[in-house]
Design an enzyme around this catalytic site. Structure first.
Site, mmCIF file in Angstrom:
data_model
loop_
_atom_site.group_PDB
_atom_site.id
_atom_site.type_symbol
_atom_site.label_atom_id
_atom_site.label_comp_id
_atom_site.label_asym_id
_atom_site.label_seq_id
_atom_site.Cartn_x
_atom_site.Cartn_y
_atom_site.Cartn_z
ATOM 1 N N SER A 15 -16.456 2.841 4.468
ATOM 2 C CA SER A 15 -17.488 3.857 4.190
ATOM 3 C C SER A 15 -17.643 4.081 2.695
ATOM 4 C CB SER A 15 -17.165 5.177 4.908
ATOM 5 O OG SER A 15 -16.037 5.803 4.340
ATOM 6 N N MET A 91 -5.179 -1.259 1.434
ATOM 7 C CA MET A 91 -3.888 -0.680 1.772
ATOM 8 C C MET A 91 -2.704 -1.580 1.439
ATOM 9 S SD MET A 91 -4.916 2.150 2.617
ATOM 10 C CE MET A 91 -3.504 2.962 3.311
ATOM 11 N N ARG A 92 -2.766 -2.219 0.299
ATOM 12 C CA ARG A 92 -1.609 -2.976 -0.167
ATOM 13 C C ARG A 92 -1.270 -2.580 -1.594
ATOM 14 N NH1 ARG A 92 0.658 -7.346 2.097
ATOM 15 N NH2 ARG A 92 1.272 -8.167 0.080
ATOM 16 N N ILE A 93 0.010 -2.467 -1.857
ATOM 17 C CA ILE A 93 0.475 -2.211 -3.218
ATOM 18 C C ILE A 93 0.403 -3.541 -3.972
ATOM 19 C CG2 ILE A 93 2.407 -1.477 -4.644
ATOM 20 C CD1 ILE A 93 3.344 0.192 -2.191
ATOM 21 N N LEU A 94 -0.281 -3.536 -5.103
ATOM 22 C CA LEU A 94 -0.499 -4.758 -5.871
ATOM 23 C C LEU A 94 0.663 -5.001 -6.839
ATOM 24 C CD1 LEU A 94 -4.290 -4.307 -6.678
ATOM 25 C CD2 LEU A 94 -3.297 -5.827 -4.964
ATOM 26 N N ASN A 108 -9.189 2.993 -8.263
ATOM 27 C CA ASN A 108 -8.812 3.259 -6.878
ATOM 28 C C ASN A 108 -9.296 4.649 -6.478
ATOM 29 O OD1 ASN A 108 -7.223 2.891 -4.377
ATOM 30 N ND2 ASN A 108 -5.918 4.495 -5.243
ATOM 31 N N HIS A 110 -8.222 7.674 -4.129
ATOM 32 C CA HIS A 110 -7.032 8.115 -3.409
ATOM 33 C C HIS A 110 -7.330 9.446 -2.730
ATOM 34 C CE1 HIS A 110 -2.789 8.599 -2.444
ATOM 35 N NE2 HIS A 110 -2.895 9.832 -2.856
ATOM 36 N N SER A 137 -9.195 11.702 -5.468
ATOM 37 C CA SER A 137 -9.098 11.367 -6.899
ATOM 38 C C SER A 137 -9.511 9.915 -7.116
ATOM 39 C CB SER A 137 -7.652 11.514 -7.402
ATOM 40 O OG SER A 137 -7.131 12.804 -7.132
ATOM 41 N N LEU A 145 2.463 3.101 -8.474
ATOM 42 C CA LEU A 145 1.550 3.489 -7.404
ATOM 43 C C LEU A 145 0.924 4.865 -7.621
ATOM 44 C CD1 LEU A 145 0.478 2.700 -4.579
ATOM 45 C CD2 LEU A 145 2.399 3.995 -3.637
ATOM 46 N N ASP A 146 -0.412 4.910 -7.585
ATOM 47 C CA ASP A 146 -1.178 6.174 -7.614
ATOM 48 C C ASP A 146 -0.819 7.031 -8.817
ATOM 49 O OD1 ASP A 146 -0.799 6.397 -4.014
ATOM 50 O OD2 ASP A 146 -2.249 5.299 -5.244
ATOM 51 N N GLN A 174 -16.676 13.902 0.056
ATOM 52 C CA GLN A 174 -16.535 14.004 -1.404
ATOM 53 C C GLN A 174 -16.267 12.631 -2.030
ATOM 54 O OE1 GLN A 174 -17.242 16.756 -3.117
ATOM 55 N NE2 GLN A 174 -17.763 17.597 -1.113
ATOM 56 N N GLU A 175 -15.495 11.808 -1.352
ATOM 57 C CA GLU A 175 -15.206 10.461 -1.879
ATOM 58 C C GLU A 175 -16.501 9.682 -2.083
ATOM 59 O OE1 GLU A 175 -12.588 8.818 1.066
ATOM 60 O OE2 GLU A 175 -10.820 9.445 -0.061
#
Ligand SMILES: Nc1nc2c(c(=O)[nH]1)N[C@@H](CN(C=O)c1ccc(C(=O)N[C@@H](CCC(=O)O)C(=O)O)cc1)CN2
Ligand SMILES: NCC(=O)N[C@@H]1O[C@H](COP(=O)([O-])[O-])[C@@H](O)[C@H]1O
Length: 213
Positions: A15, A91-94, A108, A110, A137, A145-146, A174-175
């Site tokens: 979305s 949904m993967r940590i790079l 990103n 979040h 955010s 991460l984040d 809001q996103e």
């Protein structure tokens, strides 16, 4: 002003991808040049194909290391020659190497008011913590991460009888407003990451990002 090439990475519904696509040229000086997912059944791939946008599925091999997956992911990214990479529910940590290769041109979305609730299951955790407000955010992606510099946040109220689904829907709305706006700022050359901070129109943004007057 040249047209900014935007690549969107997803893992699910898409979305936010749709919101970015809907605000592309001629509304803003960017075009979505590709969508990459680590999930074959991500509905965002359907959205991309329906819009005639190149879509790629980079399969996760459980036997391989994170670094090896990211090497294959990098090859798919490089083919699209993006100016900006947007993680929109990816949904993967790079790996550090991949993030460093694109630092300053990777953002990103979040689903929390960072630095609160990094990681996963943010809506559930906000409800359980009794938060009165929650939100989303947009931040630059860094190896941690984040934890990258926040660019823009949006707040929503949390109601006593909220469910995860109701709160997630309120945050999603809001996103869909803030993420395309940040992409537009970047495409207009107004947004940069410098000295570990986000800068808009040559002004450093605070810890909570841009705050409208
Ligand atoms: N190096 C970075 N990678 C990523 C960042 C980042 O800031 N630095 N942001 C995330 C996005 N994200 C939250 O916004 C996030 C995505 C995934 C995970 C996570 O724990 N993933 C697990 C697998 C979970 C699953 O498959 O359901 C994992 O990769 O082992 C946490 C936060 C994107 N990447
Ligand atoms: N930690 C990353 C994370 O949880 N991201 C979240 O995934 C959702 C993707 O929705 P979408 O696929 O409909 O855009 C969004 O709510 C985004 O904030």
């Amino acid at each position: 002003m040249s047209v900014c090439r935007v690549l969107v990475l997803i893992s699910g519904n898409g979305s936010n991808l749709q919101a970015i696509m809907d605000q592309a040229l001629p509304k803003a000086p960017y075009q979505v040049v590709g969508v990459i997912s680590n999930k074959a059944d991500a509905y965002g791939l359907v959205r991309a194909r329906a819009a005639g946008i190149a879509s790629h599925y980079v399969m996760v091999n459980p036997e391989e290391s994170r670094a090896d997956y990211d090497l294959r992911l990098s090859e798919a990214i490089e083919q699209l020659q993006p100016d900006l990479i947007v993680l929109a529910g990816f949904m993967r940590i790079l790996s550090d190497e991949l993030v460093k290769a694109y630092q300053g041109r990777m953002i990103n979305i979040h689903p929390s008011l960072l630095p609160k609730f990094t990681g996963l299951h943010t809506h559930q955790r906000a409800i359980e913590a009794g938060e009165q407000e929650h939100g989303a955010s947009v931040h630059f992606v860094t190896p941690t991460l984040d934890a990258g510099p926040v660019i823009l946040q949006a707040k929503v109220p949390v109601f006593d009888d909220d469910t995860v689904e109701l709160l997630a829907e309120r945050v999603h709305e809001q996103e869909h407003a803030i993420l395309p706006l940040v992409v537009k700022w970047f495409a207009e050359g107004r947004l940069k990451m410098l000295d570990g901070k986000a800068w808009l129109d040559n002004q450093p943004l605070g810890a909570a990002g841009y705050a409208a007057d």
